[in-house]
Design an enzyme around this catalytic site. Sequence first.
Site, PDB file in Angstrom:
ATOM      1  CB  THR A  19     -10.066   4.959  -0.971  1.00 42.42           C
ATOM      2  OG1 THR A  19      -9.529   5.303   0.311  1.00 42.42           O
ATOM      3  CG2 THR A  19      -9.414   3.686  -1.460  1.00 42.42           C
TER       4      THR A  19
ATOM      5  CE  LYS B 218     -13.937   6.159   1.041  1.00 45.03           C
ATOM      6  NZ  LYS B 218     -13.053   6.249   2.204  1.00 45.03           N
TER       7      LYS B 218
ATOM      8  CG  HIS C 269      -1.987  -1.002   1.218  1.00 41.75           C
ATOM      9  ND1 HIS C 269      -3.253  -0.791   0.727  1.00 41.75           N
ATOM     10  CD2 HIS C 269      -1.963  -2.275   1.656  1.00 41.75           C
ATOM     11  CE1 HIS C 269      -3.974  -1.885   0.882  1.00 41.75           C
ATOM     12  NE2 HIS C 269      -3.207  -2.813   1.443  1.00 41.75           N
TER      13      HIS C 269
ATOM     14  CE  LYS D  84      -2.218  10.843   2.977  1.00 35.24           C
ATOM     15  NZ  LYS D  84      -2.969   9.978   2.044  1.00 35.24           N
TER      16      LYS D  84
ATOM     17  CE  LYS E 188      -6.393  13.895   0.179  1.00 34.94           C
ATOM     18  NZ  LYS E 188      -6.535  12.754  -0.677  1.00 34.94           N
ATOM     19  NE  ARG E 189      -3.450  10.185   9.828  1.00 31.42           N
ATOM     20  CZ  ARG E 189      -3.062   9.493  10.899  1.00 31.42           C
ATOM     21  NH1 ARG E 189      -3.714   8.411  11.257  1.00 31.42           N
ATOM     22  NH2 ARG E 189      -2.048   9.884  11.626  1.00 31.42           N
TER      23      ARG E 189
END
Length: 839
Positions: free
Chosen positions: A681, A685, A377, A576, A570-571
């Site tokens: 992910t 969504k 992952h 990111k 998100k985290r």
Amino acid sequence: MAATVKSSGGTSKPPAAAQPLADEPSAIASNINYHAHYSPHFSPFKFEPEQAYYATAESVRDRLVQQWNETYLHFHKVDPKQTYYLSMEYLQGRALTNAIGNLNVQNAYADALNKLGHQLEEIVEQEKDAALGNGGLGRLASCFLDSMATLNLPAWGYGLRYRYGLFKQRITKEGQEEVAEDWLEKFSPWEVVRHDVVFPVRFFGQVEVNPDGSRKWEGGEVLQALAYDVPIPGYKTKNTISLRLWEAKASAEDFNLFQFNDGQYESAAQLHSRAQQICAVLYPGDATEDGKLLRLKQQFFLCSASLQDIISRFKGRKQGNGSLEWSEFPSKVAVQLNDTHPTLAIPELMRLLMDVEGIGWDEAWDVTSRTIAYTNHTVLPEALEKWSQPVMWKLLPRHMEIIEEIDKRFIALIRSTRTDLQTKIYNMCILDNYPQKPVVRMANLCVVSAHTVNGVAQLHSDILKSELFADYVSIWPKKFQNKTNGITPRRWLRFCSPELSNIITKWLKTDQWVSNLDLLTGLRKFADNAGFQDEWASAKMANKQRLAQYIEHVTGVRIDPNSLFDIQVKRIHEYKRQLLNILGAIYRYKKLKEMSSEERKNTTPRTIMIGGKAFATYTNAKRIVKLVNDVGAVVNSDPEVNSHLKVVFVPNYNVSVAEMLIPGSELSQHISTAGMEASGTSNMKFALNGCLIIGTLDGANVEIREEIGEENFFLFGATADEVPKLRKDRENGLFKPDPRFEEAKQFIRSGVFGSYDYNPLLDSLEGNSGYGRGDYFLVGHDFPSYMDAQARVDEAYKDRRRWLKMSILSTAGSGKFSSDRTIAQYAKEIWNISECRVP
Ligand code: 26V
């Protein structure tokens, strides 16, 4: 509202008996009432929302237990090949809405609660999120369970029953504060303890050699693993599978009554307290040696208990069905490792087969490697697990012998068959014997031992094959696969946005899309239809209003439902690039300040929402949280601009908050440095909910863009194959920053957002080399193209019809990202299992 328990008949007399499978609202109400009376969790006669929630959940659980038992019996009778998903994380969120939705009794329960003086919407809010995970990896595991049940697959999940899951995030003047989240504070109505399912798990000790040369692990400390099962109902099917969570216990014999009576209370219960530590918290801090040891113990605990359970089930089903042939094990059992966290399943299965069941190395290896598959992952080097060899020898001496042997045989294989790979052996083998820091490389152990290795999006799987695992590909080209992630359409559209779901069902003239998400392509033909667009817009508006109320409730900030709702949740991680987002917001703010009020009127009003948790010891991530909050405080109270821009930090992001945010979103940001986000992910969504994406060509963004059409995706930034050269150029001093980027950073340094020292954070964007300096994540490089993409967003939003069309096409193109598709592919291409539907 209703403060005392009522029976559906209006008297206060409790019903004489439970009616667990009733369908009529009045009978359901009487079942809820029964639980309120006879499941004595609270003082009698209270029936506040909290009591109503527990009684309702128990009533729903009655149905699940019925289906669950039938499923278990059916699997036992048919004895199909079964998959076991091993994961250290599950982010289940709340269960009530999902359960009554999957059971298709939503309306009946709403009516029943009405009869009892409560609103279903209010009751479901009483439930605490089960947050036994960190982020995408844990939520993926939970989506997968939903799909396994829905597809009637013989499959189970295994995990740990952490007492404290992911921390609760509080925002103070200092930034993020972590608070323990006690999801079991009262109790969970969704778990069933199985007092008959208990396995011993050993730690430490030594290896003894028997007279016949076989080996045995003895001594050390032995704890008990006790099973707690959580029912996982499929959508509109009887099949209800299990998430089995292990809890660590010490037995009564381990309690030293003599010491206790002698006043030595702590040493009397030493093993009990060690047992409690195992499942105390998700991700114990691993800065210390003790912390690392505890994490390793957790991993082994999960693996050992699960494999003993799997083996005992295999043997149990064999009884009376002919002789026990271990070579048949892989035709009955598939084990999927969710990342390297459960890697110890490999040496533990070898040990159980050899030392307990008495079979030889070759057969044990054949069985193990045909049973186990591994999903990677992440390619981030700091997230690739390496365990200290001395720690492993101490905790798991027998497993280290086995790992050494696997490594030895692997090296011998390369030496004898592949002269071309001799120089690569050092990097490919499992044990890194570097004298200062000898470690076991868990990903290498997985790749060598598993029959299949997969990545989680096409780009990620390609990178695994061409970089991280390139050397292995030439040995085992067929071992490597891609399985693009997916999300469950039940939780992530049908239940979190009933408004949009109803419109989709109305226009498609079927609700089959809920379990056959490809049917959403049928919406494409209505994308230009003004009537459809208007209904779409009003559903989105209802969701935006609900979200605005929520934001005001949790932050006190009033946001305008007519502004563009722009969300990144998100985290918090530098790759990111929440920093890119907030720098963009800062630049936007500065430009708005410089405009005349006339000019401002032509801008697209925006509400930028950012949410996510920072790992407690990740300093730069915590600085980003602080910066977003500081920017929000200034922007939102600036009367000149605050009707054109708001910046909100959404506290305590979790599954339930996501279910509120995503349906109300219009633009979402998935802006990682290309090549670094394995999949993502939440992008799926958001797209499914008609939210447009601004993003890089990273992870699953690539495939989402392909599916929904490039004209419906706001693309920017470097591509994954450009990244290495851009970093090199930077090291060589060749990077020329865009003036807008310099302006945004300078604005922070000028102190507009307060006196907090942001220099360490901003310095990560300066310099020419090194991780943590020299802008490793290419924020500066991508900033200009990001701002250009944002300008395209602003323009597109001004054209309401065009935006609605793009929104509809996002939903219409999201069918591929159903976890039903992902799981069907795992079942066929990795596990080799098929449907086992309960009649
Ligand atoms: C873990 C850690 C732990 C130490 C600090 C740095 C760090 C950075 C990343 C990670 C990620 C561990 C694996 C993981 O959670 N991967 C996520 O898996 C999702 C489901 O496949 C996928 O969508 C995300 O892109 C991926 O980051």
